[in-house]
Design a protein around this motif. Sequence first.
Motif, PDB file in Angstrom:
ATOM      1  N   ASN A  82      48.396 -33.666  12.784  1.00  9.13           N
ATOM      2  CA  ASN A  82      47.452 -32.893  13.583  1.00  9.13           C
ATOM      3  C   ASN A  82      47.580 -31.406  13.240  1.00  9.13           C
ATOM      4  O   ASN A  82      48.657 -30.827  13.379  1.00  9.13           O
ATOM      5  CB  ASN A  82      47.767 -33.121  15.070  1.00  9.13           C
ATOM      6  N   PRO A  83      46.493 -30.758  12.802  1.00  4.81           N
ATOM      7  CA  PRO A  83      46.592 -29.338  12.461  1.00  4.81           C
ATOM      8  C   PRO A  83      47.040 -28.463  13.625  1.00  4.81           C
ATOM      9  O   PRO A  83      47.671 -27.425  13.416  1.00  4.81           O
ATOM     10  CB  PRO A  83      45.173 -28.983  11.999  1.00  4.81           C
ATOM     11  N   LEU A  84      46.753 -28.883  14.853  1.00  3.04           N
ATOM     12  CA  LEU A  84      47.165 -28.094  16.016  1.00  3.04           C
ATOM     13  C   LEU A  84      48.643 -28.283  16.343  1.00  3.04           C
ATOM     14  O   LEU A  84      49.197 -27.568  17.177  1.00  3.04           O
ATOM     15  CB  LEU A  84      46.311 -28.473  17.228  1.00  3.04           C
ATOM     16  N   LEU A  85      49.286 -29.240  15.686  1.00  2.51           N
ATOM     17  CA  LEU A  85      50.725 -29.469  15.845  1.00  2.51           C
ATOM     18  C   LEU A  85      51.439 -29.215  14.522  1.00  2.51           C
ATOM     19  O   LEU A  85      52.369 -29.912  14.146  1.00  2.51           O
ATOM     20  CB  LEU A  85      50.986 -30.895  16.341  1.00  2.51           C
ATOM     21  N   SER A  86      50.970 -28.195  13.804  1.00  2.00           N
ATOM     22  CA  SER A  86      51.521 -27.838  12.492  1.00  2.00           C
ATOM     23  C   SER A  86      51.484 -29.016  11.526  1.00  2.00           C
ATOM     24  O   SER A  86      52.399 -29.240  10.751  1.00  2.00           O
ATOM     25  CB  SER A  86      52.947 -27.285  12.628  1.00  2.00           C
ATOM     26  N   TRP A  87      50.401 -29.780  11.600  1.00  2.00           N
ATOM     27  CA  TRP A  87      50.163 -30.917  10.710  1.00  2.00           C
ATOM     28  C   TRP A  87      51.242 -31.985  10.823  1.00  2.00           C
ATOM     29  O   TRP A  87      51.560 -32.697   9.869  1.00  2.00           O
ATOM     30  CB  TRP A  87      49.967 -30.460   9.267  1.00  2.00           C
ATOM     31  N   GLY A  88      51.830 -32.101  12.027  1.00  2.00           N
ATOM     32  CA  GLY A  88      52.714 -33.206  12.387  1.00  2.00           C
ATOM     33  C   GLY A  88      52.171 -33.821  13.663  1.00  2.00           C
ATOM     34  O   GLY A  88      50.990 -33.653  13.988  1.00  2.00           O
ATOM     35  N   ASP A  89      53.018 -34.519  14.429  1.00  2.00           N
ATOM     36  CA  ASP A  89      52.526 -35.102  15.679  1.00  2.00           C
ATOM     37  C   ASP A  89      53.387 -34.763  16.894  1.00  2.00           C
ATOM     38  O   ASP A  89      53.077 -35.161  18.015  1.00  2.00           O
ATOM     39  CB  ASP A  89      52.374 -36.624  15.553  1.00  2.00           C
ATOM     40  N   GLY A  90      54.481 -34.030  16.685  1.00  5.74           N
ATOM     41  CA  GLY A  90      55.327 -33.631  17.803  1.00  5.74           C
ATOM     42  C   GLY A  90      56.153 -34.754  18.395  1.00  5.74           C
ATOM     43  O   GLY A  90      56.782 -34.575  19.439  1.00  5.74           O
ATOM     44  N   PRO A 107      56.173 -36.431   8.726  1.00  7.49           N
ATOM     45  CA  PRO A 107      56.440 -35.119   8.134  1.00  7.49           C
ATOM     46  C   PRO A 107      55.204 -34.236   8.193  1.00  7.49           C
ATOM     47  O   PRO A 107      54.073 -34.724   8.190  1.00  7.49           O
ATOM     48  CB  PRO A 107      56.799 -35.466   6.680  1.00  7.49           C
ATOM     49  N   THR A 108      55.397 -32.933   8.259  1.00  7.69           N
ATOM     50  CA  THR A 108      54.266 -32.023   8.198  1.00  7.69           C
ATOM     51  C   THR A 108      53.619 -32.086   6.817  1.00  7.69           C
ATOM     52  O   THR A 108      54.276 -32.412   5.817  1.00  7.69           O
ATOM     53  CB  THR A 108      54.710 -30.583   8.480  1.00  7.69           C
ATOM     54  N   LEU A 109      52.328 -31.753   6.763  1.00 10.90           N
ATOM     55  CA  LEU A 109      51.631 -31.676   5.475  1.00 10.90           C
ATOM     56  C   LEU A 109      51.536 -30.243   4.956  1.00 10.90           C
ATOM     57  O   LEU A 109      50.946 -30.005   3.905  1.00 10.90           O
ATOM     58  CB  LEU A 109      50.225 -32.268   5.600  1.00 10.90           C
ATOM     59  N   ILE A 110      52.128 -29.298   5.668  1.00 11.05           N
ATOM     60  CA  ILE A 110      52.098 -27.910   5.203  1.00 11.05           C
ATOM     61  C   ILE A 110      52.762 -27.810   3.831  1.00 11.05           C
ATOM     62  O   ILE A 110      53.882 -28.275   3.619  1.00 11.05           O
ATOM     63  CB  ILE A 110      52.813 -26.971   6.191  1.00 11.05           C
ATOM     64  N   THR A 182      43.071 -34.405  -2.613  1.00  3.85           N
ATOM     65  CA  THR A 182      42.507 -33.078  -2.886  1.00  3.85           C
ATOM     66  C   THR A 182      42.472 -32.237  -1.616  1.00  3.85           C
ATOM     67  O   THR A 182      42.873 -31.064  -1.618  1.00  3.85           O
ATOM     68  CB  THR A 182      41.091 -33.204  -3.480  1.00  3.85           C
ATOM     69  N   PHE A 183      42.000 -32.836  -0.520  1.00  2.93           N
ATOM     70  CA  PHE A 183      42.004 -32.098   0.743  1.00  2.93           C
ATOM     71  C   PHE A 183      43.425 -31.730   1.166  1.00  2.93           C
ATOM     72  O   PHE A 183      43.698 -30.587   1.555  1.00  2.93           O
ATOM     73  CB  PHE A 183      41.333 -32.918   1.850  1.00  2.93           C
ATOM     74  N   GLU A 184      44.337 -32.672   1.095  1.00  2.10           N
ATOM     75  CA  GLU A 184      45.695 -32.436   1.582  1.00  2.10           C
ATOM     76  C   GLU A 184      46.407 -31.365   0.761  1.00  2.10           C
ATOM     77  O   GLU A 184      47.225 -30.608   1.297  1.00  2.10           O
ATOM     78  CB  GLU A 184      46.479 -33.747   1.578  1.00  2.10           C
ATOM     79  N   ARG A 185      46.098 -31.266  -0.519  1.00  5.32           N
ATOM     80  CA  ARG A 185      46.722 -30.213  -1.331  1.00  5.32           C
ATOM     81  C   ARG A 185      46.286 -28.824  -0.893  1.00  5.32           C
ATOM     82  O   ARG A 185      46.962 -27.834  -1.178  1.00  5.32           O
ATOM     83  CB  ARG A 185      46.408 -30.416  -2.814  1.00  5.32           C
ATOM     84  N   THR A 186      45.162 -28.729  -0.216  1.00  3.15           N
ATOM     85  CA  THR A 186      44.692 -27.408   0.230  1.00  3.15           C
ATOM     86  C   THR A 186      45.342 -26.948   1.532  1.00  3.15           C
ATOM     87  O   THR A 186      45.071 -25.837   1.994  1.00  3.15           O
ATOM     88  CB  THR A 186      43.157 -27.412   0.418  1.00  3.15           C
ATOM     89  N   ILE A 187      46.183 -27.792   2.131  1.00  2.00           N
ATOM     90  CA  ILE A 187      46.829 -27.420   3.393  1.00  2.00           C
ATOM     91  C   ILE A 187      48.057 -26.567   3.066  1.00  2.00           C
ATOM     92  O   ILE A 187      49.110 -27.077   2.681  1.00  2.00           O
ATOM     93  CB  ILE A 187      47.220 -28.676   4.193  1.00  2.00           C
ATOM     94  N   VAL A 188      47.896 -25.279   3.166  1.00  2.00           N
ATOM     95  CA  VAL A 188      48.962 -24.344   2.791  1.00  2.00           C
ATOM     96  C   VAL A 188      49.306 -23.438   3.977  1.00  2.00           C
ATOM     97  O   VAL A 188      48.474 -23.174   4.843  1.00  2.00           O
ATOM     98  CB  VAL A 188      48.560 -23.485   1.581  1.00  2.00           C
TER      99      VAL A 188
END
Length: 341
Positions: A82-90, A107-110, A182-188
């Motif tokens: 979840n992007p609102l949970l730093s790309w994790g789920d808490g 794991p986070t996707l950041i 491709t989308f996930e690689r853009t999560i920086v």
Amino acid sequence: MKVWVSLALLAVIVPMGQRFGSTTAETSSETAKIRASYRRPTAIPFPDRNPYSTLKATLGKMLFFDPLLSRSRTVSCATCHNPLLSWGDGLARAVGEDPKGLPLRSPTLIDVAFTEPLGWDGKFSDIESVTFGPITGRANMNLTESELIDRLSTAAAYVNAFESAYGDSAITRPRIEAALATFERTIVADESPFDRWIMGDETAISAAAKRGFALFNGKAHCSDCHSGPSFTDGSFQDIGSAKDGDIGRGRLFPTSQKLRYAFKTPTLRNVAQRAPYMHDGSVATLEEIIELYDQGGIDRPSRSPSIKRLSLTAEEKAELVAFLQTLTAAFPATPFHNLSR
């Protein structure tokens, strides 16, 4: 081979070679070198076999947030990332279709583009190879490949999106994998106070955090593994905490003594917002994490040589926490091609 695509939202503010800081100590060549080693990259690597395109990333975003990818149509990739949970789920353990949950934390996707191979045990060689693991996993999204393709093929929006991204409307597993990757690689990671500090703004972080950074790179040995702009070297280490059959990468390399109980070194970007910690969610707070490292963990042949009793003072522990808190950005991470948050 990989092609690096310009990171549009992260401009280079300080030219290469410009000094950081203002005091004599901070402008020493060694200190400047350490600080420079954490500077954010200005591009993202994309493999030749799956080059970047905005249309493909847009399709990947559609798939990522769509619960259509799960059997019950209630679980999406964003359920665990979840992007609102730093790309994790808490959560301590991921929960998908099976309410009993999964054995590991999401794991986070950041900065995922910079940390291949993936998975707590490194069983995935790249982002593309991760895709159908959770989709077809019975406890996760529990949908077969053929069922997913059938669902997407009967949705006009997806038929059009695949045609736009690939030139024709064929919907296949490799194309689904490529679009999501491709989308996930853009999560920086977005810019944090720490980033502003190493770019020259001495007011961006506190004096305590600066001392914590010195400890991080010195006495505490954190940077032995949590190095570089993503604060991970991508390695697999036994930090002396896992027990019994929870052997991590050792499951893939059963004859390796050093990889027994070894798990992926995670990024520390937004770490203060990503509790609980460890691969199994067994540690609740940053303070507890630092205490675990201070004690040195279980002494055994597989334990990383960087893990040892540190004898940190209470003040030093607090300074390390102060530093880790500077890694939190205003937003957890940003798709760099300006897709909406």
